[in-house]
Scaffold this motif. Structure first.
Motif, PDB file in Angstrom:
ATOM      1  N   THR A   9      74.920  24.030  45.302  1.00  0.00           N
ATOM      2  CA  THR A   9      76.157  24.812  45.387  1.00  0.00           C
ATOM      3  C   THR A   9      75.890  26.216  45.902  1.00  0.00           C
ATOM      4  O   THR A   9      76.602  26.724  46.786  1.00  0.00           O
ATOM      5  CB  THR A   9      76.841  24.886  44.002  1.00  0.00           C
ATOM      6  OG1 THR A   9      77.065  23.566  43.508  1.00  0.00           O
ATOM      7  CG2 THR A   9      78.166  25.623  44.095  1.00  0.00           C
ATOM      8  N   ALA A  10      74.854  26.863  45.365  1.00  0.00           N
ATOM      9  CA  ALA A  10      74.510  28.218  45.793  1.00  0.00           C
ATOM     10  C   ALA A  10      74.065  28.241  47.256  1.00  0.00           C
ATOM     11  O   ALA A  10      74.408  29.157  48.008  1.00  0.00           O
ATOM     12  CB  ALA A  10      73.405  28.785  44.904  1.00  0.00           C
ATOM     13  N   LEU A  11      73.315  27.215  47.664  1.00  0.00           N
ATOM     14  CA  LEU A  11      72.848  27.142  49.058  1.00  0.00           C
ATOM     15  C   LEU A  11      74.027  26.998  50.010  1.00  0.00           C
ATOM     16  O   LEU A  11      74.052  27.606  51.082  1.00  0.00           O
ATOM     17  CB  LEU A  11      71.889  25.968  49.219  1.00  0.00           C
ATOM     18  CG  LEU A  11      71.227  25.822  50.595  1.00  0.00           C
ATOM     19  CD1 LEU A  11      70.342  27.034  50.893  1.00  0.00           C
ATOM     20  CD2 LEU A  11      70.398  24.537  50.655  1.00  0.00           C
ATOM     21  N   SER A  12      75.013  26.211  49.609  1.00  0.00           N
ATOM     22  CA  SER A  12      76.207  26.049  50.436  1.00  0.00           C
ATOM     23  C   SER A  12      76.961  27.368  50.569  1.00  0.00           C
ATOM     24  O   SER A  12      77.406  27.736  51.661  1.00  0.00           O
ATOM     25  CB  SER A  12      77.119  24.978  49.815  1.00  0.00           C
ATOM     26  OG  SER A  12      78.335  24.879  50.514  1.00  0.00           O
ATOM     27  N   ILE A  13      77.098  28.078  49.464  1.00  0.00           N
ATOM     28  CA  ILE A  13      77.794  29.370  49.487  1.00  0.00           C
ATOM     29  C   ILE A  13      77.020  30.369  50.349  1.00  0.00           C
ATOM     30  O   ILE A  13      77.602  31.088  51.166  1.00  0.00           O
ATOM     31  CB  ILE A  13      77.952  29.911  48.051  1.00  0.00           C
ATOM     32  CG1 ILE A  13      78.910  29.020  47.252  1.00  0.00           C
ATOM     33  CG2 ILE A  13      78.486  31.353  48.074  1.00  0.00           C
ATOM     34  CD1 ILE A  13      78.956  29.344  45.763  1.00  0.00           C
ATOM     35  N   ALA A  14      75.706  30.403  50.181  1.00  0.00           N
ATOM     36  CA  ALA A  14      74.880  31.369  50.905  1.00  0.00           C
ATOM     37  C   ALA A  14      74.864  31.127  52.408  1.00  0.00           C
ATOM     38  O   ALA A  14      74.872  32.074  53.204  1.00  0.00           O
ATOM     39  CB  ALA A  14      73.455  31.353  50.352  1.00  0.00           C
ATOM     40  N   THR A  15      74.831  29.868  52.804  1.00  0.00           N
ATOM     41  CA  THR A  15      74.675  29.530  54.227  1.00  0.00           C
ATOM     42  C   THR A  15      75.987  29.205  54.943  1.00  0.00           C
ATOM     43  O   THR A  15      76.040  29.221  56.173  1.00  0.00           O
ATOM     44  CB  THR A  15      73.751  28.312  54.399  1.00  0.00           C
ATOM     45  OG1 THR A  15      74.353  27.176  53.751  1.00  0.00           O
ATOM     46  CG2 THR A  15      72.391  28.585  53.779  1.00  0.00           C
ATOM     47  N   GLY A  16      77.012  28.869  54.173  1.00  0.00           N
ATOM     48  CA  GLY A  16      78.269  28.482  54.794  1.00  0.00           C
ATOM     49  C   GLY A  16      78.285  27.024  55.226  1.00  0.00           C
ATOM     50  O   GLY A  16      79.269  26.550  55.812  1.00  0.00           O
ATOM     51  N   ILE A  17      77.218  26.292  54.929  1.00  0.00           N
ATOM     52  CA  ILE A  17      77.161  24.864  55.272  1.00  0.00           C
ATOM     53  C   ILE A  17      77.906  24.092  54.194  1.00  0.00           C
ATOM     54  O   ILE A  17      77.647  24.284  53.004  1.00  0.00           O
ATOM     55  CB  ILE A  17      75.700  24.385  55.357  1.00  0.00           C
ATOM     56  CG1 ILE A  17      74.959  25.144  56.471  1.00  0.00           C
ATOM     57  CG2 ILE A  17      75.634  22.880  55.624  1.00  0.00           C
ATOM     58  CD1 ILE A  17      73.462  24.855  56.527  1.00  0.00           C
ATOM     59  N   PRO A  18      78.824  23.203  54.570  1.00  0.00           N
ATOM     60  CA  PRO A  18      79.647  22.489  53.581  1.00  0.00           C
ATOM     61  C   PRO A  18      78.821  21.681  52.580  1.00  0.00           C
ATOM     62  O   PRO A  18      77.784  21.121  52.916  1.00  0.00           O
ATOM     63  CB  PRO A  18      80.507  21.558  54.441  1.00  0.00           C
ATOM     64  CG  PRO A  18      80.523  22.195  55.787  1.00  0.00           C
ATOM     65  CD  PRO A  18      79.173  22.832  55.954  1.00  0.00           C
TER      66      PRO A  18
END
Length: 258
Positions: free
Chosen positions: A23-32
């Protein structure tokens, strides 16, 4: 240039923090992020009033099939949209969770009496369950090989979260951790082992795959924890509110069905 067209699996067994990392990686990178229902959410929808530790083989297989359907649909939607996604677990993870149950018992999180009784009385059902899992595994492997480009694996670094809803044991976690690494390696998706704090994990993953950063890592982790905590509290409350003590007939079925 940042990496494009990445379909990254965040793998790991229960209580390794993969949901927070994904979840954090998605938020940080903008990747869905794959927005499939969690096992707990599926449980409250298809078997309201049940707990993981009370479920029989038929119910667990139904839950697994629904989880498989959820993932496949969400992956297809995101792939057609942007071509990249981050997946909290994968269809291969779900299959391996099932195969490990063959070794440690269908409900490793249930009481000792139930585990012993099921190990003895459930012997006749093992042959069918193994065939079912073999077939499931064939489909999961083919899908994983074709759809996922990269795999990050989070090893067991700390004790299981004591939230009262984990349907597994520490032995289950150890075995599934080993089998997950073997499983991805067997299909040519050698997992990259990532450990450390959530911030350290994100830093390593972003650097490893040259991913963009649209939200500061520290902020992304904080936001992810808030989202997950709120969701889990809501689902846990729903499970407790829906719970009905199994009838004698249901208890007997739980014990006798592998």
């Amino acid at each position: 240039m940042h990496r494009k067209d990445i379909r990254l699996v965040i793998s790991g067994t229960y209580s390794t923090g993969k949901t927070t990392t994904a979840t954090a990686l998605s938020i940080a990178t903008g990747i869905p992020l794959i927005n499939a229902l969690s096992a707990r959410e599926i449980l409250t929808d298809i078997y309201p009033g049940r707990r993981f530790q009370d479920m029989n083989a038929t119910e667990l297989m139904a839950l697994g099939l629904k989880r498989f359907e959820e993932r496949i649909r969400e992956e297809a939607v995101l792939y057609k949209g942007k071509g990249s996604f981050i997946s909290d677990g994968s269809v291969l993870n779900e299959w391996i969770y099932g195969t490990v149950r063959m070794k440690v018992g269908l409900n490793p999180g249930s009481k000792m009496f139930h585990r012993v009784a099921k190990a003895i009385l459930g012997i006749p059902g093992r042959k069918f369950y193994k065939k079912y899992m073999d077939a499931y595994g064939q489909v999961a492997k083919i899908h994983s090989q074709l759809w996922y480009t990269d795999v990050v694996h989070l090893p067991v670094e700390f004790p299981m979260s004591a939230d009262g809803h984990r349907p597994v044991s520490e032995r289950y976690r150890t075995l599934s951790d080993e089998e997950l690494i073997k499983g991805f390696s067997s299909i040519g998706k050698e997992p990259k082992l990532i450990s450390g704090s959530q911030e350290e994990r994100l830093e390593q993953i972003i650097k490893q795959y040259n991913l963009p950063v649209v939200v500061p890592i520290k902020e992304a982790v904080a936001r992810a924890k808030t989202i997950i905590s709120s969701n889990r509290e809501s689902v846990s409350r729903k499970i407790i509110e829906q719970y009905n003590e199994p009838t004698l007939k249901e208890k007997i079925k739980f014990i006798t069905e592998f």
